[in-house]
Scaffold this active site. Structure first.
Site, PDB file in Angstrom:
ATOM      1  N   PRO A  29       0.835  -1.203   0.000  1.00 56.06           N
ATOM      2  CA  PRO A  29       0.000   0.000   0.000  1.00 56.06           C
ATOM      3  C   PRO A  29       0.871   1.254   0.000  1.00 56.06           C
ATOM      4  O   PRO A  29       1.839   1.353   0.757  1.00 56.06           O
ATOM      5  CB  PRO A  29      -0.792  -0.140   1.309  1.00 56.06           C
ATOM      6  CG  PRO A  29      -0.835  -1.605   1.573  1.00 56.06           C
ATOM      7  CD  PRO A  29       0.490  -2.124   1.088  1.00 56.06           C
ATOM      8  N   GLU A  30       0.523   2.200  -0.865  1.00 60.98           N
ATOM      9  CA  GLU A  30       1.266   3.445  -0.957  1.00 60.98           C
ATOM     10  C   GLU A  30       0.434   4.565  -0.329  1.00 60.98           C
ATOM     11  O   GLU A  30      -0.591   4.293   0.296  1.00 60.98           O
ATOM     12  CB  GLU A  30       1.619   3.713  -2.415  1.00 60.98           C
ATOM     13  CG  GLU A  30       2.472   2.581  -3.004  1.00 60.98           C
ATOM     14  CD  GLU A  30       2.856   2.765  -4.461  1.00 60.98           C
ATOM     15  OE1 GLU A  30       2.674   3.880  -5.007  1.00 60.98           O
ATOM     16  OE2 GLU A  30       3.353   1.797  -5.071  1.00 60.98           O
TER      17      GLU A  30
END
Length: 270
Positions: free
Chosen positions: A2-3
């Site tokens: 996840p960014e």
């Protein structure tokens, strides 16, 4: 992994779930560690306190009480969800029990997540020294250009450096560079002041658009509501190697830069 957009989407979901400031009644650990040992004794300081806010710094979540915060990083496959009794799942590693019969579950199949207790984020080893948040006024073309002086690495590697700007992960670095017309292999120190303005603007636009669409659901990412994100349906170069460029029709190229797959159009990006 996840960014920034995905973590911000989770933050907003948790904020909505916890808006009534429930009291944290119990922290139930199903295992003593993830990527690192979970500091159960320190985190127990938060038990009995109201959950006042949910904040994000870079790719970290902070669940704040008046005594401090629980620091949470999703790692590669971490997710948060509301988990009423009977909704126990494989790879659930932490349950947070709140007043009002509310229970949150942290699930992480690959166990690369991270938890800690924080009182002063500026002094925490995972948070101090981080660069500016890209969606704030502290990040602009001027600041980006200045931070790249003397940087001989490729521009794509540079904008993924958390000391230069936080949260611009692999997907969004490729997409922002395409939107700005900048080839990812360009030496960072050679980026002109004018092109730095364009790149900073595109980073902001692409991150904001991804947040609006719920992030990019690749592999295990899900929002706190359990829904998937939809930004992946708008990818223009990421994960499109050998496919035609959406702008000019030339074949999208790929190369490993800084240990990460990179995608670009050699015609549209210079």
């Amino acid at each position: 992994m996840p960014e920034l957009p995905e973590v911000e989407v989770v933050r907003r979901g948790l904020e909505k779930i916890l808006k009534d400031e429930p009291v944290l009644e119990k922290i139930e650990l199903k295992r003593p560690d993830l990527r690192e040992p979970i500091p159960a004794k320190k985190l127990s300081t938060l038990v009995g306190e109201k959950l006042l806010s949910v904040e994000r710094r870079a790719k970290y979540l902070l669940l704040w009480t008046k005594k401090g915060a629980m620091l949470s990083h999703l790692g590669m496959t971490g997710t948060w969800r509301v988990a009423p009794p009977g909704d126990e799942r494989l790879h659930d590693h932490i349950y947070l029990h709140f007043s009002g019969n509310l229970r949150l579950a942290y699930r992480d199949p690959r166990r690369f997540g991270y938890f800690d207790f924080v009182q002063n984020p500026l002094e925490h080893p995972k948070l101090k020294g981080l660069g500016p948040e890209p969606l704030t006024k502290n990040f602009s073309g001027k600041e980006l250009w200045e931070s790249l002086r003397g940087k001989e690495v490729a521009i794509k590697v540079a904008i993924m450096d958390q000391k230069i700007v936080v949260g611009v992960g692999n997907i969004y670095a490729s997409e922002a560079l395409f939107a700005a017309g900048i080839k990812p292999t360009l030496s960072a120190q050679k980026l002109s002041r004018e092109r730095a303005d364009v790149l900073a603007k595109e980073i902001k636009k692409i991150l904001s658009r991804s947040i609006e669409l719920g992030g990019s659901s690749i592999s295990d990412f899900a929002q706190a509501s359990g829904e998937s994100g939809y930004f992946q349906s708008t990818f223009r170069v990421y994960d499109r190697a050998k496919q035609p460029c959406v702008t000019c029709g030339q074949q999208v190229k790929s190369k490993v830069l800084g240990g990460r797959n990179t995608f670009w159009c050699s015609t549209c990006q210079k």
